[in-house]
Design a protein around this motif. Structure first.
Motif, short mmCIF file in Angstrom:
data_model
loop_
_atom_site.label_atom_id
_atom_site.label_comp_id
_atom_site.label_asym_id
_atom_site.label_seq_id
_atom_site.Cartn_x
_atom_site.Cartn_y
_atom_site.Cartn_z
N LYS A 124 12.19 5.76 9.29
CA LYS A 124 10.85 5.97 9.87
C LYS A 124 10.17 4.65 10.15
O LYS A 124 10.28 3.71 9.36
CB LYS A 124 10.00 6.82 8.92
CG LYS A 124 8.60 7.12 9.47
CD LYS A 124 7.82 8.07 8.58
CE LYS A 124 7.25 7.39 7.37
NZ LYS A 124 6.31 8.26 6.62
N VAL A 125 9.44 4.59 11.26
CA VAL A 125 8.57 3.46 11.60
C VAL A 125 7.17 4.03 11.79
O VAL A 125 7.00 5.06 12.47
CB VAL A 125 9.04 2.75 12.88
CG1 VAL A 125 8.07 1.63 13.25
CG2 VAL A 125 10.45 2.18 12.69
N ASN A 126 6.16 3.41 11.18
CA ASN A 126 4.80 3.93 11.29
C ASN A 126 3.78 2.80 11.33
O ASN A 126 4.04 1.68 10.90
CB ASN A 126 4.49 4.88 10.13
CG ASN A 126 4.61 4.21 8.78
OD1 ASN A 126 5.71 3.80 8.39
ND2 ASN A 126 3.51 4.10 8.06
N GLY A 127 2.60 3.12 11.84
CA GLY A 127 1.50 2.16 11.90
C GLY A 127 0.21 2.85 12.25
O GLY A 127 0.21 3.95 12.84
N GLY A 128 -0.92 2.23 11.88
CA GLY A 128 -2.21 2.85 12.18
C GLY A 128 -3.37 2.04 11.66
O GLY A 128 -3.24 0.84 11.33
N VAL A 129 -4.52 2.70 11.56
CA VAL A 129 -5.76 2.04 11.14
C VAL A 129 -6.45 2.88 10.08
O VAL A 129 -6.22 4.09 9.97
CB VAL A 129 -6.72 1.82 12.34
CG1 VAL A 129 -6.12 0.84 13.33
CG2 VAL A 129 -7.05 3.15 13.02
N SER A 130 -7.32 2.23 9.30
CA SER A 130 -8.09 2.94 8.28
C SER A 130 -9.43 2.24 8.09
O SER A 130 -9.57 1.05 8.39
CB SER A 130 -7.34 2.99 6.94
OG SER A 130 -7.14 1.69 6.43
N THR A 131 -10.42 2.99 7.60
CA THR A 131 -11.73 2.42 7.30
C THR A 131 -12.17 2.86 5.91
O THR A 131 -11.88 3.97 5.47
CB THR A 131 -12.79 2.87 8.32
OG1 THR A 131 -12.94 4.29 8.26
CG2 THR A 131 -12.39 2.46 9.73
N ILE A 132 -12.88 1.96 5.23
CA ILE A 132 -13.45 2.25 3.91
C ILE A 132 -14.91 1.83 3.96
O ILE A 132 -15.22 0.68 4.29
CB ILE A 132 -12.72 1.47 2.79
CG1 ILE A 132 -11.22 1.82 2.78
CG2 ILE A 132 -13.35 1.78 1.44
CD1 ILE A 132 -10.43 0.98 1.80
N THR A 133 -15.81 2.75 3.63
CA THR A 133 -17.24 2.43 3.63
C THR A 133 -17.89 2.95 2.36
O THR A 133 -17.58 4.04 1.89
CB THR A 133 -17.96 3.06 4.84
OG1 THR A 133 -17.77 4.47 4.83
CG2 THR A 133 -17.42 2.49 6.14
#
Length: 233
Positions: A124-133
């Motif tokens: 598997k190859v994966n990637g993305g974004v995330s936010t923490i507030t």
């Protein structure tokens, strides 16, 4: 996870083109913190640190809600392209601190090395974004990585898997730096054949053609025999 057994894909065809892999999950937790006190270490001399409380001891509660989903579509036999996401929200009582929110979304590509056994390795190859507030704090991260795993399909409609994942994260927002995380996951997958009815109709049409050809051959042979008998009269 909500399962629909009548939509389940046969085990030998789980990774065929046109199938859909779905999963959804979550958790809800309640924590009661007792005699909670935040401390810091203040340097008094070069060799001595004093433990100094910042606030008075207090009790407070927090509630955590987390949800997760994943959906993948097999564009060709063995190759799945999909999206996954998660969200978590933490509520704190008594003004202990600001509520915490975490959002994450990733795209992935998985390839299964199907074989004649119940054990199917995959990559598997994966990637993305995330936010923490939380309060005035905001963290915006981007991540990319890969994984290797193995899936077992020998029991029931579910496929059980174990996966070793390695993910590299680039921190942004109010925090900078990088993070490299290695994890082992265990879970289950459920497959749905989106085109089961169409495939069944195609199979029925093919069966009808074969049956018609067999019927035509039988009657042709009978007519030939009748012609031969008439020729001898």
């Amino acid at each position: 996870m909500i399962l629909l057994p009548f939509l389940a894909t046969p085990l030998l065809a789980q990774h065929d083109c046109g199938n859909l892999a779905l999963s959804i999950g979550g958790s809800l937790s309640h924590t009661f913190n007792m005699d909670h006190e935040l401390n810091i270490y203040a340097e008094v001399t070069d060799e001595y640190y004093e433990d100094a409380p910042v606030s008075e001891s207090k009790d407070y509660e927090d509630i955590d809600l987390a949800l997760f989903f994943s959906a993948g579509y097999f564009v060709i036999n063995g190759l799945e392209l999909g999206l996954s996401g998660s969200l978590m929200h933490t509520w704190y009582s008594k003004d202990a601190q600001e509520d915490l929110e975490i959002y994450d979304i990733q795209a992935h590509s998985k390839y299964y090395f199907d074989n004649k056994t119940d054990w199917t390795p995959y990559v598997k190859v994966n990637g993305g974004v995330s936010t923490i507030t939380t309060g005035d704090y905001n963290e915006e991260d981007a991540a990319a990585g890969g994984a290797v795993g193995i899936e077992f399909s020998g029991v029931g409609p579910l496929a059980w898997y174990a996966e070793f994942s390695s993910l590299y994260t680039f921190n942004g927002g109010d925090v900078t730096g990088d993070e490299w995380r290695n994890q082992i996951y265990f879970g289950v997958s459920y497959y749905i054949d989106l085109f089961a009815k169409r495939k069944r109709r195609q199979e029925q049409a093919a069966e009808a053609i074969i049956l018609q050809e067999q019927t035509d051959a039988i009657w042709s042979n009978r007519f030939d025999r009748i012609d031969a008998i008439l020729d001898r009269l």
